[in-house]
Every structure is written in C-alpha cells, then in structure tokens.
Motif scaffolding. Structure first.
Motif, PDB file in Angstrom:
ATOM      1  N   PRO A 374       0.802  -1.226   0.000  1.00  0.00           N
ATOM      2  CA  PRO A 374       0.000   0.000   0.000  1.00  0.00           C
ATOM      3  C   PRO A 374       0.839   1.283   0.000  1.00  0.00           C
ATOM      4  N   LEU A 375       1.979   1.268   0.699  1.00  0.00           N
ATOM      5  CA  LEU A 375       2.823   2.472   0.702  1.00  0.00           C
ATOM      6  C   LEU A 375       3.292   2.808  -0.701  1.00  0.00           C
ATOM      7  N   ASP A 376       3.780   1.802  -1.426  1.00  0.00           N
ATOM      8  CA  ASP A 376       4.346   2.093  -2.740  1.00  0.00           C
ATOM      9  C   ASP A 376       3.263   2.299  -3.803  1.00  0.00           C
ATOM     10  N   PHE A 377       2.083   1.691  -3.599  1.00  0.00           N
ATOM     11  CA  PHE A 377       0.944   1.993  -4.494  1.00  0.00           C
ATOM     12  C   PHE A 377       0.649   3.488  -4.401  1.00  0.00           C
ATOM     13  N   HIS A 378       0.635   3.989  -3.157  1.00  0.00           N
ATOM     14  CA  HIS A 378       0.306   5.399  -2.935  1.00  0.00           C
ATOM     15  C   HIS A 378       1.466   6.320  -3.331  1.00  0.00           C
ATOM     16  N   TYR A 379       2.627   6.125  -2.679  1.00  0.00           N
ATOM     17  CA  TYR A 379       3.748   7.066  -2.888  1.00  0.00           C
ATOM     18  C   TYR A 379       4.394   6.884  -4.262  1.00  0.00           C
ATOM     19  N   GLY A 380       4.333   5.682  -4.809  1.00  0.00           N
ATOM     20  CA  GLY A 380       4.929   5.438  -6.114  1.00  0.00           C
ATOM     21  C   GLY A 380       3.961   5.755  -7.237  1.00  0.00           C
ATOM     22  N   TYR A 381       2.858   4.985  -7.304  1.00  0.00           N
ATOM     23  CA  TYR A 381       1.934   5.105  -8.438  1.00  0.00           C
ATOM     24  C   TYR A 381       1.031   6.339  -8.318  1.00  0.00           C
ATOM     25  N   LEU A 382       0.285   6.441  -7.203  1.00  0.00           N
ATOM     26  CA  LEU A 382      -0.684   7.539  -7.110  1.00  0.00           C
ATOM     27  C   LEU A 382      -0.004   8.909  -7.074  1.00  0.00           C
ATOM     28  N   LYS A 383       1.154   9.013  -6.463  1.00  0.00           N
ATOM     29  CA  LYS A 383       1.867  10.294  -6.411  1.00  0.00           C
ATOM     30  C   LYS A 383       2.780  10.502  -7.620  1.00  0.00           C
ATOM     31  N   GLU A 384       2.683   9.590  -8.590  1.00  0.00           N
ATOM     32  CA  GLU A 384       3.392   9.705  -9.869  1.00  0.00           C
ATOM     33  C   GLU A 384       4.913   9.757  -9.739  1.00  0.00           C
ATOM     34  N   ASN A 385       5.433   9.064  -8.747  1.00  0.00           N
ATOM     35  CA  ASN A 385       6.887   8.917  -8.680  1.00  0.00           C
ATOM     36  C   ASN A 385       7.366   7.796  -9.600  1.00  0.00           C
ATOM     37  N   ILE A 386       6.437   6.929  -9.983  1.00  0.00           N
ATOM     38  CA  ILE A 386       6.726   5.970 -11.056  1.00  0.00           C
ATOM     39  C   ILE A 386       5.656   6.168 -12.123  1.00  0.00           C
TER      40      ILE A 386
END
Ligand code: URP
Ligand code: ZN
Ligand code: ZN
Length: 468
Positions: A374-386
């Motif tokens: 969930p952390l990386d879904f949010h900080y990575g995908y949803l926050k467009e860091n990936i």
C-alpha cells in the motif's frame, strides 16, 4: 458450476498490460481470463467494482526468527510475518535461513536450512514462503570455493534454495574480499543467486569509534557513521569482484546515489548486476532517526535505525527514478522487527553495563512487510513517482518471483500457470480505500510501525492467498 470463485468487473494489471476482464479460479489456480463470464458458472462471485486486480505481492527480503538467530531475536516468526504480509497484500515472502558454522561436512548448508524449515513449520502460516541462506563464515583457504560449490549444489538439489546473502559489514559477519571471491566463484559454478549487503565495514567501525569518542552517540549518528559513499565504495568493489569472477550479483537494500550510479554504469556495460531498494528509503529520511512522534525521548529514533541507514530527503527522488528506469529490479521490505521496548529496556537494550544508549548497540532493522504494497501503491503510483501501475507490479510482484525462481506460479496472472494469489484494490478515487496507518493494522508482533500516522489512498480491498 465450473469455478470456485469468479472475479467480475475488474481491471487486470500485470507487469506488461492493464485491461478489463473477469477471472475464473479453480483449485487455487487462475483457470480462465475472459470478458463477461456468466456468474452462474461459479460457486462464489466477487464484484471488483472497477478496481484494479494485481498479482499478490512477493516480498523477497524478510527476516524472521530462525534457529541460528544471526539477526538477533527478531520478534516476528514465519507465522506472524506471513500474517502481517497478507494483511497488506503480500502473498509470498522469501525469508532467511542462516549458516550454522558448527556444522561440517558436505551437507552442512543443507542441514542448516533443514533446521530452519522445521522451525518455521511449527505454526500455521498465512501464505507461501521461500528461503535464502545467509553465509556467516567462509574459510580463507584456496579450497574454500570448491567446498562451497559442492555445498551450494546440494542445497539447491535438496531444498530448492537458490540464493545466498553475504555481508561486507557487521562485526562477525563481514567478509574479506578474498572470501567474497570464493563465494562468487562457488555461486557462479552452482548457478546460485548472490545477494550482497554492500557497506564498507572498516569505515563504519572507524567512524563509530570516532563519533563515540566525541560523545556523539544518539540514534541519528548511526547514519552519520555510514554515509552514502560507504555504500558506494562497497558496491563498486563488489561489482569489480563480480567482474573478476563473471558472477551476476544482486545488491540488496540499495539506498545511496553513489551505489545507484555504480549499478547503472555496470548495467550499461552489460554486466549482470541487479538491485533492490525498500520503501523506508523511498518514503522516510534521516530526520526520522531523530526524536520525533511528538515525544520527548532522545532514544525514539532507535525505531528507525537500519543498515544502510535512512538518507537525506533529496535522495528519495534519485531512488524513485532508479525504480522507474529499471536500475532497481525489485522492491522488498527488509522486514526485521525488534521490539522498541526491547531496544530500550529489554533483551536488546542499549543501556545496560555502561552501554549508555550508544547507537552501535541498537539492533539494526525495522518492520515493513505489511505496509510495503500500500505504501508504494500510494507514494509510487498515485503520487506519480513511477510512471505506471505496471511498473509497480513489475518490481513488487513479477521480478522478485522471476529472480528467485517462483514465476509464473507467483508474480503473474496467467491461466493454467499462476496461483490465484490476487489483490483487488479499491477503485481509484474510492474513499473506502483511504487509510491512516497505525500499528494495530500491521498484524505483526512488533510494538511499533515506522509508518505510524501516514495516510495512503488505497489498500488491498481483498487479498486472495492460496497456500500450496
Ligand atoms: O538494518 C537492517 N537492514 N537489518 C536487517 C539485516 C540486513 O542487513 O538486512
Ligand atoms: Zn543487509
Ligand atoms: Zn535484511
């Protein structure tokens, strides 16, 4: 009725595609993927309501309690670690067995692993697991590489263990360059994957002594004792040794821009170098090793002491970019849970017998197997860091399964091949997925989470885990 379970109205997201389809599951396996499968063909139906469906997470770096206790008395067992994993959408964990240095003979390593398997199976597990082996001692003799090669070959044949980890730091575990060459020779010959903890242990030792002599002992100085160049130097050196031996290597828990640069350069030269990073380096920073959480306790930062240490805020951008551009092959949690109460007053305390709370006595590691997805879904995908959800799936599910030999059973959604380990996420923008993290929802045995109070905008709505 054909299927045990039918998932309708979802968007399947794998490491290569995202598309709307229904999934039929039979006997714990993905049986079919098709458009508009009729509900009457299944015993049970889940409506994904337009949410994405990804493979279950594969966390390839998790420390649990095991007979040799090379990492000390971590509080999570395989039972509680798998429980915590499933609570956050991870359905396969790969943990560690440790080499028993007292065992001798051609099957010594296999016996070390057997002990761990027996130990782990004493309690109910919540998902499938695999094991790597930590090498604690490799003799500095010219025949050690041949002895090790035979041992590793039987380890793979007998227990299917296909990966070993060694350390370039930590008192008692630090391997010399000579021993590293022996390990790399043996792993290349036996086809075993070589995981490297790259930090220059001599610099760490010198810096630790120097800081202590200046009275700089708080948890924050753990990070000062091992700056990014300490990791960069060891990474460069291990790459050089791997070129000498023509052995592919995987750098675990990479946190340093200098290390990223060395890895990227080697990859560009066509050298087989793989790398892992972890959510703590992407989301937290060295400020989190200072007193905070609104408490007035200078030792509180001990919760976030890990090696390599948390870095400056600016480093996160470099690490996200390295995930997106393929420098990082996988993202794992490095879950290694010590009770804070134990760091403070209990078994691992840094205060007894004149230790005065010095950072060198704080056990290294933090819990994270639950929060990784969930952390990386949010900080990575949803926050467009990936740049895509497919990249998220690639590094959190598919690549770890490929790297450690459990693909396409794990890390994929392929009819006839993959286990039905699936995550159904809340539809994007659906407020039901909004979650404020607290320690109770981690379902681990640890008495804190480093991510307490962070808010994420999605959490797996359903986690399907079918144990073999
Ligand atoms: O601080 C850490 N990373 N603890 C776990 C052991 C290791 O080096 O992975
Ligand atoms: Zn390590
Ligand atoms: Zn680790």
């Amino acid at each position: 009725v054909i299927y045990d379970l039918l998932i309708k109205n979802g968007f399947i997201c794998t490491s290569s595609d995202i598309y709307p389809a229904d999934i039929g599951i039979s006997n714990g396996k993905i049986a079919v993927i098709a458009a508009n499968i009729d509900s009457e063909f299944s015993k049970e139906v889940i409506d994904a309501e337009g949410g994405v469906i990804t493979p279950g997470g594969v966390d390839a770096h998790v420390h649990v309690d095991e007979p040799l206790k090379l990492m000390g008395d971590v509080i999570d067992t395989m039972g509680t670690a798998t429980r915590s994993a499933v609570a956050g959408g991870t359905t396969t964990v790969i943990a560690f067995a440790s080499q028993d240095v007292n065992l001798k003979g051609p099957k010594a390593l296999s016996e070390s692993v057997n002990k761990t398997i027996e130990f782990c199976q004493k309690e109910p597990l919540y998902c499938d697991y695999g094991l790597h082996l930590i090498l604690a001692l490799v003799e500095e003799t010219d025949n050690a590489c041949n002895v090790l090669d035979k041992q590793l070959s039987s380890l793979y044949k007998d227990q299917g263990v296909s990966s070993v980890k060694f350390f370039m730091t930590y008192p008692g575990l630090q391997m010399s360059d000579y021993s590293i060459l022996n390990i790399m020779y043996a792993t290349r010959k036996s086809g075993i994957t070589t995981m490297v903890h790259a930090e220059n242990g001599d610099i760490v030792r010198w810096m630790t002594e120097s800081l202590e002599n200046q009275g700089l002992i708080e948890p924050y100085y753990h990070g000062v004792s091992r700056p990014t160049i300490v990791e960069g130097e060891a990474t460069n050196r291990a790459i050089t040794l791997s070129i000498m031996m023509n052995t592919p290597v995987l750098f675990v828990h990479v946190s340093s821009p200098e290390a990223v640069e060395a890895i990227r350069r080697a990859q560009t030269m066509g050298i087989k170098v793989f790398a892992e990073t972890c959510p703590q380096y992407l989301i937290l920073s060295q400020a989190d090793t200072k007193c905070h959480y609104g408490h007035n306790n200078w030792f509180e930062g001990a919760k976030n002491v890990c090696s390599p240490p948390l870095r400056e805020d600016q480093t996160k951008e470099c690490l996200w970019r390295a995930m997106d551009n393929g420098t990082f092959t996988i993202v794992s949690s490095d879950h290694c849970s010590y009770l804070y109460s134990s760091k403070y007053r209990g078994k691992h305390n840094a205060f007894d017998q004149g230790k005065s709370g010095k950072f060198r006595y704080i056990p290294n590691g933090m819990p994270g197997v639950c929060a990784r997805m969930p952390l990386d879904f949010h900080y990575g995908y949803l926050k467009e860091n990936i740049s895509s959800l497919m990249k998220f799936v690639e590094v959190h599910c598919t690549n770890p399964a490929k790297l450690y030999g459990c693909y396409p059973q794990k890390g994929a959604i392929l009819p006839g091949s993959s286990d039905a380990d699936l995550l159904i996420w809340y539809p994007i923008e659906d407020k039901r997925g909004h979650t404020k993290i607290n320690n109770r929802m981690m379902y681990h045995s640890c008495d804190y989470t480093p991510y307490e109070g962070l808010e994420v905008k999605n959490w797996p709505r359903y986690t399907l885990s079918w144990k073999c």
